[in-house]
Design a protein around this motif. Structure first.
Motif, PDB file in Angstrom:
ATOM      1  N   THR A   1       0.848  -1.365  -0.050  1.00 44.41           N
ATOM      2  CA  THR A   1      -0.053   0.217   0.161  1.00 44.41           C
ATOM      3  C   THR A   1       1.013   1.343  -0.004  1.00 44.41           C
ATOM      4  O   THR A   1       0.630   2.256  -0.463  1.00 44.41           O
ATOM      5  N   SER A   2       1.968   1.328   0.787  1.00 44.16           N
ATOM      6  CA  SER A   2       2.682   2.504   0.813  1.00 44.16           C
ATOM      7  C   SER A   2       3.395   2.781  -0.339  1.00 44.16           C
ATOM      8  O   SER A   2       3.496   3.846  -0.948  1.00 44.16           O
ATOM      9  N   ASP A   3       3.879   1.837  -1.095  1.00 38.46           N
ATOM     10  CA  ASP A   3       4.510   1.880  -2.379  1.00 38.46           C
ATOM     11  C   ASP A   3       3.277   2.527  -3.482  1.00 38.46           C
ATOM     12  O   ASP A   3       3.770   3.194  -4.461  1.00 38.46           O
ATOM     13  N   ALA A   4       2.185   1.792  -3.322  1.00 35.79           N
ATOM     14  CA  ALA A   4       0.867   2.112  -4.296  1.00 35.79           C
ATOM     15  C   ALA A   4       0.749   3.639  -4.142  1.00 35.79           C
ATOM     16  O   ALA A   4       0.437   4.277  -5.431  1.00 35.79           O
ATOM     17  N   ALA A   5       0.697   3.991  -3.073  1.00 33.40           N
ATOM     18  CA  ALA A   5       0.253   5.435  -2.673  1.00 33.40           C
ATOM     19  C   ALA A   5       1.387   6.309  -3.449  1.00 33.40           C
ATOM     20  O   ALA A   5       1.055   7.447  -4.091  1.00 33.40           O
ATOM     21  N   LEU A   6       2.826   6.026  -3.084  1.00 33.80           N
ATOM     22  CA  LEU A   6       3.745   6.929  -3.538  1.00 33.80           C
ATOM     23  C   LEU A   6       3.771   6.896  -5.279  1.00 33.80           C
ATOM     24  O   LEU A   6       3.917   7.815  -5.778  1.00 33.80           O
TER      25      LEU A   6
ATOM     26  N   ASP B   1      -2.941  22.671  -5.372  1.00 32.97           N
ATOM     27  CA  ASP B   1      -3.523  23.798  -5.448  1.00 32.97           C
ATOM     28  C   ASP B   1      -4.790  23.715  -4.696  1.00 32.97           C
ATOM     29  O   ASP B   1      -5.836  23.201  -5.334  1.00 32.97           O
ATOM     30  N   PRO B   2      -4.982  24.423  -3.399  1.00 32.51           N
ATOM     31  CA  PRO B   2      -6.166  24.020  -2.705  1.00 32.51           C
ATOM     32  C   PRO B   2      -7.398  24.727  -3.288  1.00 32.51           C
ATOM     33  O   PRO B   2      -8.478  24.490  -3.176  1.00 32.51           O
ATOM     34  N   GLY B   3      -7.061  25.931  -4.207  1.00 33.43           N
ATOM     35  CA  GLY B   3      -8.172  26.162  -5.032  1.00 33.43           C
ATOM     36  C   GLY B   3      -8.728  25.321  -6.130  1.00 33.43           C
ATOM     37  O   GLY B   3     -10.025  25.685  -6.547  1.00 33.43           O
ATOM     38  N   LYS B   4      -8.098  24.410  -6.564  1.00 33.23           N
ATOM     39  CA  LYS B   4      -8.573  23.532  -7.620  1.00 33.23           C
ATOM     40  C   LYS B   4      -8.675  22.203  -7.220  1.00 33.23           C
ATOM     41  O   LYS B   4      -9.354  21.356  -7.852  1.00 33.23           O
ATOM     42  N   HIS B   5      -7.970  21.768  -5.971  1.00 26.98           N
ATOM     43  CA  HIS B   5      -8.050  20.479  -5.624  1.00 26.98           C
ATOM     44  C   HIS B   5      -8.724  20.447  -4.030  1.00 26.98           C
ATOM     45  O   HIS B   5      -7.823  20.272  -3.004  1.00 26.98           O
ATOM     46  N   PRO B   6     -10.069  20.510  -4.025  1.00 29.05           N
ATOM     47  CA  PRO B   6     -10.599  20.410  -2.751  1.00 29.05           C
ATOM     48  C   PRO B   6     -10.400  18.748  -2.003  1.00 29.05           C
ATOM     49  O   PRO B   6      -9.811  17.830  -2.510  1.00 29.05           O
ATOM     50  N   GLU B   7     -11.151  18.747  -0.959  1.00 25.13           N
ATOM     51  CA  GLU B   7     -10.930  17.223  -0.147  1.00 25.13           C
ATOM     52  C   GLU B   7     -11.315  16.366  -1.057  1.00 25.13           C
ATOM     53  O   GLU B   7     -12.208  16.332  -1.489  1.00 25.13           O
ATOM     54  N   GLY B   8     -10.585  15.266  -1.063  1.00 19.63           N
ATOM     55  CA  GLY B   8     -10.832  13.911  -1.879  1.00 19.63           C
ATOM     56  C   GLY B   8     -10.592  14.064  -3.270  1.00 19.63           C
ATOM     57  O   GLY B   8     -11.106  13.302  -4.108  1.00 19.63           O
ATOM     58  N   TYR B   9      -9.735  14.920  -3.816  1.00 17.70           N
ATOM     59  CA  TYR B   9      -9.659  15.181  -4.987  1.00 17.70           C
ATOM     60  C   TYR B   9      -8.870  13.894  -5.657  1.00 17.70           C
ATOM     61  O   TYR B   9      -9.051  13.653  -6.948  1.00 17.70           O
TER      62      TYR B   9
ATOM     63  N   ARG C   1      -6.315   8.965   0.736  1.00 16.29           N
ATOM     64  CA  ARG C   1      -6.146   9.990   1.552  1.00 16.29           C
ATOM     65  C   ARG C   1      -4.415   9.807   1.569  1.00 16.29           C
ATOM     66  O   ARG C   1      -3.894  11.103   1.751  1.00 16.29           O
ATOM     67  N   LYS C   2      -3.872   8.955   1.523  1.00 16.22           N
ATOM     68  CA  LYS C   2      -2.287   8.727   1.732  1.00 16.22           C
ATOM     69  C   LYS C   2      -1.869   9.220   0.245  1.00 16.22           C
ATOM     70  O   LYS C   2      -0.934  10.044   0.183  1.00 16.22           O
ATOM     71  N   ILE C   3      -2.507   8.918  -0.932  1.00 11.93           N
ATOM     72  CA  ILE C   3      -1.965   9.499  -2.129  1.00 11.93           C
ATOM     73  C   ILE C   3      -2.010  11.099  -2.088  1.00 11.93           C
ATOM     74  O   ILE C   3      -0.955  11.746  -2.319  1.00 11.93           O
TER      75      ILE C   3
END
Length: 504
Positions: free
Chosen positions: A130-135, A149-157, A173-175
């Protein structure tokens, strides 16, 4: 009479055939070839179109009318190899994975290998914890959408993109966490390079599995990698034999034999044609990675008797020669048209209905989007990473990895559980009695299926080419599963696309 026959023969030789080759970004290259055109001619046209010099790592795949995969042989006529009615549809793919992809000379080559490995990850061929998959997924995000960019990438993007056959919220979430905090400032080229460096360390890097059964009838997957021959069963790598320790490979009917100094491994392919394809892949891979120069290549017989059985000879350069040639490349780096840029006119985008699983095709225009606009906006975006569909499951089977095994006697655990890529198709025909087991497997993953769906895709069509590309997925035909739950735990599962839909 003679003049009429000669004029007819001349017309046949002058006849042109339409070819479509699907590229790694899912754009398409179309051209016409004459009847006697060799595979090398088509491949050279394609590499010229891609501005690719380090081309020996790549090849062209196709599916014959019996749904058997093949690599196009460059020394033979394209038309005679296809066996299907034109127009011909094929796929441009990595055939020989570079031993060290980060050491490739040109960025264009690294980018194409990056696209291939991204597909391997997405379709379940590349297993990782999982850790490698996230990276790896975070590197893909950085390469394709840039800095957080918080303006373009909201929670869960990160959940809007499909990196793997299945996801979990924890993994998403890890990604996002890695993308936000660790990768800021990396250019697409740097992120792709880091992706390649990480992917190359994984046990299943370069694996294109061939489904077989061992002498006990247990499902197994045979594969050839830059480092040697491997056998995968369930979540384990049960054999690893270095190329310099493989003394011989042969096949008889459905039976494949691999000889090592101390042992002989015997496996059974679904069909004689699948076994021959497995054998030819083994011969080519050993020649490419083991030999010092192409002049050492010899014609190989599939039988103990040279005059009996099939004969085959690898016709390309070997890895050492390719690397030496790459070191001599001196030119201005070619411009790379990453996903979202306008492709050439010879690569028209084609339209299909919604697909169960796909890497969206390169668009004809750059699209500037905001994730705030929602999922529908993302579906129309130029990113090459698939956008998640509500039809995909939320469970992500997290595989793990152990260190490399130097002896074929040891067992390496490469996954915590049997990996179950849901959106896949078979690369080769299977016996009718095995279909019920496969359908049980697919139902265990929540996929509606029928035996008719397994037979829908015909060779020489876009659907067949797409079916071919998904063919390397790890999967097993597991007799004796007493329940759906057991089937899901014991099998590497498959799902075939419906007509008009693509697995890739």
């Amino acid at each position: 009479m003679l003049s009429r026959w000669m004029s007819g023969s001349s017309r046949n030789l002058d006849r042109e055939y339409n070819c479509t080759v699907r590229l790694l970004d899912d754009s398409e290259y179309t051209c016409t070839i004459q009847r006697d055109a060799k595979g090398q001619y088509l491949f050279d046209l394609l590499c010229h179109h891609l501005n690719l010099l380090e081309k020996d790592y790549f090849g062209i795949r196709f599916v014959d009318p019996d749904k058997q995969r093949h690599w196009l042989e460059f020394t033979k006529s394209v038309v005679k190899q296809m066996r299907a009615q034109p127009p011909f549809t094929m796929c441009f793919r990595v055939k020989f994975y570079p031993t060290d992809p980060a050491a490739l000379k040109e960025e264009i080559t690294r980018y194409l290998v990056f696209l291939q490995i991204k597909r391997d990850l997405y379709h379940g061929r590349l297993l990782c914890k999982t850790s490698d998959a996230a990276l790896l997924a975070a590197y893909i995000l950085q390469a394709e959408i840039g800095d957080y960019d918080p303006g373009k990438h909201p929670e869960g993007y990160s959940s809007k993109f499909q990196f793997f056959p299945k996801h979990s919220e924890k993994l998403e979430r890890k990604i996002a966490e890695i993308h936000k905090s660790e990768l800021s400032g990396q250019t697409p080229a740097t992120s792709e390079l880091n992706f390649l460096r990480k992917a190359q360390t994984l046990e299943t890097y370069g694996v294109d599995p061939h489904p077989c059964k061992d002498v006990s009838g247990n499902a197994a997957f045979l594969a050839f990698t830059p480092f040697g021959f491997v056998v995968l069963q369930g979540n384990k790598r049960v054999h690893f034999i270095k190329w310099n320790e493989v003394t011989k490979m042969k096949f008889e009917g459905k039976t494949f034999y691999l000889y090592e100094k101390k042992i002989v491994l015997t496996y059974f392919a679904p069909t004689p044609e699948a076994c021959k394809h497995l054998w030819k892949c083994g011969i080519e891979n050993q020649a490419f990675y083991k030999l010092e120069k192409s002049s050492q290549v010899r014609t190989v017989s599939s039988s103990n008797l040279f005059f009996k059985g099939s004969r085959f000879r690898y016709s390309g350069r070997v890895a050492k020669e390719v690397m030496e040639s790459s070191a001599k490349i001196k030119r201005e780096p070619p411009e790379i048209h990453r996903a979202g840029l306008v492709p050439s006119r010879s690569c028209p985008s084609i339209t299909h209905g919604p697909r169960l699983s796909s890497v969206p095709r390169t668009r004809r225009r750059a699209v500037h989007i905001s994730i705030m606009e929602g999922l529908e906006s993302l579906r129309d975006s130029a990113h090459s990473t698939p956008v998640r569909s509500a039809s995909h499951g939320d469970a992500f089977v997290a595989p793990g990895r152990s260190g490399r095994v130097e002896s074929s006697e040891r067992v390496a655990v490469i996954a915590d559980e049997n990996y179950s890529p849901a959106d896949s198709v078979l690369p080769t025909p299977v016996a009718e009695h095995s279909l019920e087991l496969m359908l049980l497997s697919r139902q265990a993953n929540g996929a509606p299926c029928s035996i008719e769906e397994e037979k829908e895709s015909e060779a020489g069509t876009p659907a067949a080419a797409e079916a071919e590309e998904a063919g390397g997925e790890l999967r097993a035909l597991c007799p004796g599963a007493g329940s759906l739950a057991q089937a899901e735990q014991a099998m590497v599962c498959l799902q075939s696309p419906r007509r008009g839909k693509s697995a890739h």
